[in-house]
Write an enzyme that holds these catalytic residues in place. Structure first.
Site, PDB file in Angstrom:
ATOM      1  N   GLY A  12       0.825  -1.137  -0.128  1.00 41.09           N
ATOM      2  CA  GLY A  12      -0.001  -0.112   0.068  1.00 41.09           C
ATOM      3  C   GLY A  12       0.819   1.261   0.223  1.00 41.09           C
ATOM      4  N   SER A  13       2.198   1.009  -0.403  1.00 34.95           N
ATOM      5  CA  SER A  13       2.989   2.439  -0.422  1.00 34.95           C
ATOM      6  C   SER A  13       2.590   3.516  -1.282  1.00 34.95           C
ATOM      7  CB  SER A  13       4.384   2.052  -0.554  1.00 34.95           C
ATOM      8  OG  SER A  13       4.669   1.713  -1.986  1.00 34.95           O
ATOM      9  N   ASN A  14       1.873   2.770  -2.737  1.00 27.86           N
ATOM     10  CA  ASN A  14       1.158   4.009  -3.440  1.00 27.86           C
ATOM     11  C   ASN A  14       0.146   4.509  -3.012  1.00 27.86           C
ATOM     12  OD1 ASN A  14       2.811   4.007  -6.218  1.00 27.86           O
ATOM     13  ND2 ASN A  14       3.060   1.934  -5.868  1.00 27.86           N
ATOM     14  N   MET A  90      -3.446  -7.019  -7.312  1.00 24.88           N
ATOM     15  CA  MET A  90      -2.510  -8.207  -8.213  1.00 24.88           C
ATOM     16  C   MET A  90      -3.646  -9.276  -8.639  1.00 24.88           C
ATOM     17  SD  MET A  90       0.486  -7.546  -7.933  1.00 24.88           S
ATOM     18  CE  MET A  90       1.528  -6.457  -6.969  1.00 24.88           C
ATOM     19  N   ARG A  91      -4.934  -8.609  -8.744  1.00 29.94           N
ATOM     20  CA  ARG A  91      -6.078  -9.489  -9.403  1.00 29.94           C
ATOM     21  C   ARG A  91      -6.185  -9.148 -10.996  1.00 29.94           C
ATOM     22  NH1 ARG A  91      -5.668 -14.224  -7.105  1.00 29.94           N
ATOM     23  NH2 ARG A  91      -7.718 -14.682  -8.160  1.00 29.94           N
ATOM     24  N   ASN A 107      -4.375   2.315 -13.223  1.00 33.21           N
ATOM     25  CA  ASN A 107      -3.344   1.168 -12.769  1.00 33.21           C
ATOM     26  C   ASN A 107      -2.028   1.732 -12.815  1.00 33.21           C
ATOM     27  OD1 ASN A 107      -2.694  -1.518 -11.733  1.00 33.21           O
ATOM     28  ND2 ASN A 107      -2.085  -1.966 -13.773  1.00 33.21           N
ATOM     29  N   HIS A 109       2.002   0.139 -13.034  1.00 38.39           N
ATOM     30  CA  HIS A 109       2.840  -1.188 -13.405  1.00 38.39           C
ATOM     31  C   HIS A 109       4.134  -0.787 -13.218  1.00 38.39           C
ATOM     32  CE1 HIS A 109       3.213  -5.256 -15.092  1.00 38.39           C
ATOM     33  NE2 HIS A 109       4.192  -4.689 -15.814  1.00 38.39           N
TER      34      HIS A 109
HETATM   35  C1  GAR Z   1       4.008  -1.605  -7.043  1.00 40.81           C
HETATM   36  O1  GAR Z   1       5.354  -1.601  -7.250  1.00 40.81           O
HETATM   37  C2  GAR Z   1       3.102  -1.638  -8.482  1.00 40.81           C
HETATM   38  O2  GAR Z   1       3.799  -1.270  -9.707  1.00 40.81           O
HETATM   39  C3  GAR Z   1       3.009  -3.238  -8.693  1.00 40.81           C
HETATM   40  O3  GAR Z   1       2.910  -3.690  -7.178  1.00 40.81           O
HETATM   41  C4  GAR Z   1       3.438  -2.724  -6.339  1.00 40.81           C
HETATM   42  C5  GAR Z   1       2.712  -2.407  -5.234  1.00 40.81           C
HETATM   43  O4  GAR Z   1       3.351  -1.674  -4.234  1.00 40.81           O
HETATM   44  N1  GAR Z   1       1.850  -3.498  -9.265  1.00 40.81           N
HETATM   45  C6  GAR Z   1       1.845  -4.638  -9.963  1.00 40.81           C
HETATM   46  O5  GAR Z   1       2.794  -5.478 -10.150  1.00 40.81           O
HETATM   47  C7  GAR Z   1       0.507  -4.685 -10.662  1.00 40.81           C
HETATM   48  N2  GAR Z   1       0.643  -5.972 -11.413  1.00 40.81           N
HETATM   49  P1  GAR Z   1       2.496  -0.993  -3.125  1.00 40.81           P
HETATM   50  O6  GAR Z   1       1.455  -2.065  -2.673  1.00 40.81           O
HETATM   51  O7  GAR Z   1       3.461  -0.700  -1.879  1.00 40.81           O
HETATM   52  O8  GAR Z   1       1.764   0.512  -3.730  1.00 40.81           O
END
Ligand code: GAR
Length: 191
Positions: A12-14, A90-91, A107, A109
């Site tokens: 959840g850092s984003n 991730m789904r 999204n 990526h």
């Molecule tokens: C992020 O780096 C994002 O780009 C990636 O998961 C991480 C989540 O980090 N997303 C994917 O791989 C999408 N298929 P977060 O939970 O700390 O935000």
């Protein structure tokens, strides 16, 4: 303000970077709700700390992707969400979600799309030996990691990089561009 609903599966850092941008008045938006699918996701603790309502929709308890997505639509509508932000979701999502929020789902990526779409993008980036990678914010369409690109940032791959060091370097760029891409989406695709 833009009414945002977050979808998160992991740290959840984003999500937190977006909350921070809102608190700093860098992004004129409000966080209505955070939906997460994984009971142990750290994102849930962040929601509590940030005072944002959270709803667990554990995908293991749903009979299909479509049924899960219908539940997500219900939660987002109940919380008056206008824009859905997939922040480490991730789904794979289905037309049930996309048709309920056409061109209103973003999204992030961890690659420079269209390179390395799909799962394990950073592992595959390292295995391919590319020297420059990055992150991409795009509008979600049915095909995984496709759809109009809103913003990208480039990140060097360094000789001694591991999955962790490269992911960390990509994530600092994600945290910088995601709030800006949300504002841009509202300008480009909002009505
Ligand atoms: C992020 O780096 C994002 O780009 C990636 O998961 C991480 C989540 O980090 N997303 C994917 O791989 C999408 N298929 P977060 O939970 O700390 O935000």
């Amino acid at each position: 303000p833009l009414k945002l609903g977050i979808m998160a599966s992991g740290s959840g850092s984003n999500f937190e970077a977006i909350a921070q941008a809102i608190a700093n008045h860098d992004l004129l938006a409000q966080l209505q709700v955070m939906v997460y699918n994984n009971p142990t996701a750290k994102a849930a603790e962040r929601a509590d700390r940030l005072g944002i309502p959270k709803v667990l929709l554990n995908h293991r308890e749903f009979s299909s992707r479509e049924v899960l997505d219908a539940a997500i639509v219900d939660v987002m509508r109940d919380h008056q969400v206008d824009w859905i932000i997939m922040a480490g979701w991730m789904r794979v999502v289905t037309n049930v979600l996309i048709e309920a929020f056409p061109r209103r789902i973003l999204n992030i990526h961890p690659s420079l799309l269209p390179s390395f779409p799909g799962a394990n993008a950073i592992e595959r980036t390292l295995a391919a030996g590319v020297k420059i990678t990055g992150c991409t914010v795009h509008i979600v369409e049915l095909e995984v990691d496709s759809g109009p690109i809103l913003m990208q940032a480039a990140v060097p791959v360094l000789p001694d990089d591991t999955l962790e060091t490269l992911h960390q370097r990509i994530q600092s760029q994600e945290h910088r561009i995601f709030p800006r891409a949300i504002a841009l989406a509202a300008v480009q695709f909002g009505d």
